[in-house]
Enzyme design. Structure first.
Site, mmCIF file in Angstrom:
data_model
loop_
_atom_site.group_PDB
_atom_site.id
_atom_site.type_symbol
_atom_site.label_atom_id
_atom_site.label_comp_id
_atom_site.label_asym_id
_atom_site.label_seq_id
_atom_site.Cartn_x
_atom_site.Cartn_y
_atom_site.Cartn_z
ATOM 1 N N ASP A 150 4.800 -4.036 -7.330
ATOM 2 C CA ASP A 150 4.120 -2.857 -6.777
ATOM 3 C C ASP A 150 4.670 -1.575 -7.398
ATOM 4 O O ASP A 150 4.107 -0.496 -7.168
ATOM 5 C CB ASP A 150 4.259 -2.814 -5.248
ATOM 6 N N GLY A 172 0.808 -1.227 0.000
ATOM 7 C CA GLY A 172 0.000 0.000 0.000
ATOM 8 C C GLY A 172 0.833 1.266 0.000
ATOM 9 O O GLY A 172 2.061 1.242 0.098
ATOM 10 N N ASP A 197 8.262 5.625 8.497
ATOM 11 C CA ASP A 197 7.774 6.885 9.052
ATOM 12 C C ASP A 197 6.883 7.702 8.116
ATOM 13 O O ASP A 197 6.409 8.777 8.490
ATOM 14 C CB ASP A 197 8.964 7.747 9.502
HETATM 15 P P1 AMP Z 1 9.413 1.188 -2.592
HETATM 16 O O1 AMP Z 1 10.504 0.155 -2.520
HETATM 17 O O2 AMP Z 1 9.877 2.587 -2.384
HETATM 18 O O3 AMP Z 1 8.574 1.038 -3.798
HETATM 19 O O4 AMP Z 1 8.466 0.925 -1.339
HETATM 20 C C1 AMP Z 1 7.884 -0.313 -1.036
HETATM 21 C C2 AMP Z 1 6.828 -0.131 0.007
HETATM 22 O O5 AMP Z 1 7.380 0.462 1.179
HETATM 23 C C3 AMP Z 1 5.656 0.745 -0.399
HETATM 24 O O6 AMP Z 1 4.499 0.204 0.166
HETATM 25 C C4 AMP Z 1 6.011 2.071 0.223
HETATM 26 O O7 AMP Z 1 4.877 2.853 0.461
HETATM 27 C C5 AMP Z 1 6.685 1.652 1.518
HETATM 28 N N1 AMP Z 1 7.619 2.671 2.014
HETATM 29 C C6 AMP Z 1 8.838 2.993 1.533
HETATM 30 N N2 AMP Z 1 9.395 3.976 2.256
HETATM 31 C C7 AMP Z 1 8.525 4.295 3.230
HETATM 32 C C8 AMP Z 1 8.515 5.232 4.314
HETATM 33 N N3 AMP Z 1 9.529 6.061 4.555
HETATM 34 N N4 AMP Z 1 7.425 5.265 5.101
HETATM 35 C C9 AMP Z 1 6.386 4.449 4.893
HETATM 36 N N5 AMP Z 1 6.329 3.545 3.916
HETATM 37 C C10 AMP Z 1 7.390 3.459 3.081
HETATM 38 MG MG MG Z 2 6.991 1.633 -4.532
#
Ligand code: AMP
Ligand code: MG
Length: 519
Positions: free
Chosen positions: A271, A101, A136
């Site tokens: 995702d 999400g 965070d």
């Molecule tokens: P990503 O690898 O950036 O595509 O992130 C994978 C998942 O981790 C997604 O669901 C993002 O929303 C969540 N995510 C990444 N960084 C953060 C953060 N600093 N705070 C909350 N969720 C995060």
């Molecule tokens: Mg992502």
């Protein structure tokens, strides 16, 4: 007061979570949760895209009004905005990860642009949501600058991508352990407002499928077709089949563009795959300097290098198989899904041929031209040659008297150049024969090659230099890069410094060649 008009189809037409607010939870039977951005101390617009603002009907006065920084920093909402975080799952590094999400992305609403187009506006780094898991909900300045600059640069390269409206500094620190090595430090925080007709990802479809919620899956598919693929009216098997086929061919087109310009996404988890075939989620991405199909900028993926440059077409195909699996309950039999996957291969092949023709300056790509390109790529790899400089310089090679001189600058190592020169000259001889036989008008050929082979790309070290300056409070480097990358294929006299190969200092420096997912 804003002139933006909203039409929030996603929250209006799809089931939402009965609970609102950021409490962490598994959200079943719903595709979104209402959640408002967490206010920040001192929002300040650090950069914005004139082109994107213009599409929304916003001008300089709108951006400079104090209310703009308040809204796009997450401290206020304009009438018509209905903020939410969406619910999706995904396969990360080859493994099903369950519910993920929008952990730090909060959509404000679907704005209708001045031309009638739909632009969902989404803040990245706006605080906790039900999907923030152990993190965070915030984003640091360095990664926000990287997303802001690169998504706009990709757009100007003609590559399907999400866009960026603005970059807002929060005036608050964010604690990050950049290399996950137990050395966290405080970094300045920032928020990017990104914009796209749809932020639906493969993972949005995978999650209801994994939970056995076929009714939610069907609602989402019907909604996606209605809103994001309106030309495919109707429903039933034929519509689903054509929809899936288009997702496959759009994905092929996108990845072929990445391969054309040397872009490495870095985290092609399902995702992070857009249902519209847009490049999405700019994290530890990078650009090829010396041509190396095995290179990945992502240190988090250093071991298996699943998301290395040369594997991107195959990984996109693997991701589409995951999507096909997720959609299978909507199909009476597997044939249309297989047909879509086959269309991926066919479209990728056609796009690759367009790349070969465009990059080498040929009217069409024949079978033997594919081998010509493969042979060149092997030479570039062996001799450590800069991909961007080499292809750009290729237009300057005289096909009547081919020689390596216009390409000398593309080599990282003089000794390797001297050693490889005979092989390159032989290859240029083969190209020259083919070009003369092809008979394209030289001026048209040069223009076509320049359009296929950008002069300016957002090299990792260029972005890092701008980030270093910005962290000291000087945004001029960010603005300069924004400007240069808006016309990547044109000659820009006086800006040669932005079209140089990676300097030695940047070879192994954090940020300039190695990045982690910490952002
Ligand atoms: P990503 O690898 O950036 O595509 O992130 C994978 C998942 O981790 C997604 O669901 C993002 O929303 C969540 N995510 C990444 N960084 C953060 C953060 N600093 N705070 C909350 N969720 C995060
Ligand atoms: Mg992502």
């Amino acid at each position: 007061m804003t002139r933006l008009r909203f039409d929030n189809a996603f929250v209006r037409e799809l089931p939402g979570d009965p609970e609102s607010g950021p409490r962490l939870r598994q959200v079943e039977g719903a595709l979104w949760s209402a959640v408002v951005p967490t206010p920040v101390a001192a929002p300040e617009v650090l950069a914005w895209s004139r082109d994107m603002a213009g599409r929304l009907g916003l001008g300089e006065a709108d951006i400079e009004a104090p209310a703009f920084a308040e809204v796009f920093g997450g401290n206020a909402l304009w009438p018509g905005m209905q903020p939410f975080a969406s619910n999706y799952g995904g396969h990360q590094f080859g493994h099903w990860a369950g519910q993920l999400g929008d952990g730090r992305a909060i959509s404000l609403g679907e704005a209708i642009g001045s031309d009638g187009a739909r632009w969902e506006l989404q803040l990245k780094g706006a605080g906790m949501t039900p999907y923030s898991r152990s993190a965070d909900g915030r984003a640091v300045l360095r990664s926000s600058i990287r997303e802001f600059l690169c998504s706009e640069a990709m757009h100007h390269l003609g590559i399907p991508t999400t866009r960026a409206l603005c970059l807002v500094g929060t005036g608050e620190p964010v604690l990050r352990d950049m290399f996950y090595d137990g050395h966290p430090r405080e970094e300045p925080g920032a928020i990017v407002c990104r914009a796209a007709p749809s932020f639906l990802r493969f993972g949005h479809f995978e999650l209801p499928h994994a939970r056995g919620d076929v009714s939610l899956l069907r609602q989402l598919a019907d909604f996606c077709i209605r809103r994001d693929f309106p030309e495919l009216a109707g429903s039933g098997d034929a519509t689903y089949a054509e929809w899936f086929r288009q997702v496959c061919t759009r994905t092929a087109t996108m990845v072929a563009h990445w391969m054309r310009v040397g872009f490495v996404h870095g985290v092609m988890n399902t995702d992070n795959m857009s249902i519209l075939g847009l490049t999405i989620d700019y994290g530890p991405y990078g650009w090829i300097d010396d041509y190396d199909p095995d290179w990945t900028p992502n240190t988090t993926d250093a071991h298996g290098r699943r998301y290395r440059f040369g594997w991107q077409p195959k990984i996109a195909g693997w991701n589409l198989v995951r999507l096909a699996h997720a959609l299978s309950p909507l199909f009476a039999d597997a044939a249309p899904l297989q047909a879509g996957l086959d269309a991926y291969a066919v479209e990728y092949d056609a796009a690759e041929r367009r790349n070969v023709a465009g990059k080498l300056g040929l009217r069409e790509c024949r079978e033997e031209d594919l081998a010509l390109m493969t042979d060149l790529q092997a030479l570039l790899h062996d001799a450590e040659v800069d991909m961007t400089l080499f292809f750009r310089g290729l237009a300057d090679v005289d096909v009547e008297a081919p020689g390596l001189a216009p390409l000398a600058d593309a080599f990282y190592d003089d000794a390797q150049r001297a050693d490889a020169a005979p092989r390159f000259e032989a290859w240029l001889g083969r190209l020259a024969v083919r070009v003369r036989e092809d008979g394209m008008d030289p001026r048209a050929r040069r223009a076509g090659m320049h359009a296929a082979n950008p002069k300016y790309v957002l090299r990792n070290y260029l972005a890092q230099e701008a980030i270093d300056q910005a962290e000291q409070g000087d945004l001029s480097g960010v603005h300069a890069l924004q400007d240069v990358m808006a016309r990547p294929c044109e000659e820009q006299p006086g800006r040669e410094a932005y079209a140089r190969k990676r300097p030695d200092w940047a070879r192994d420096r954090a940020g300039a060649s190695m990045l982690s997912c910490s952002s």
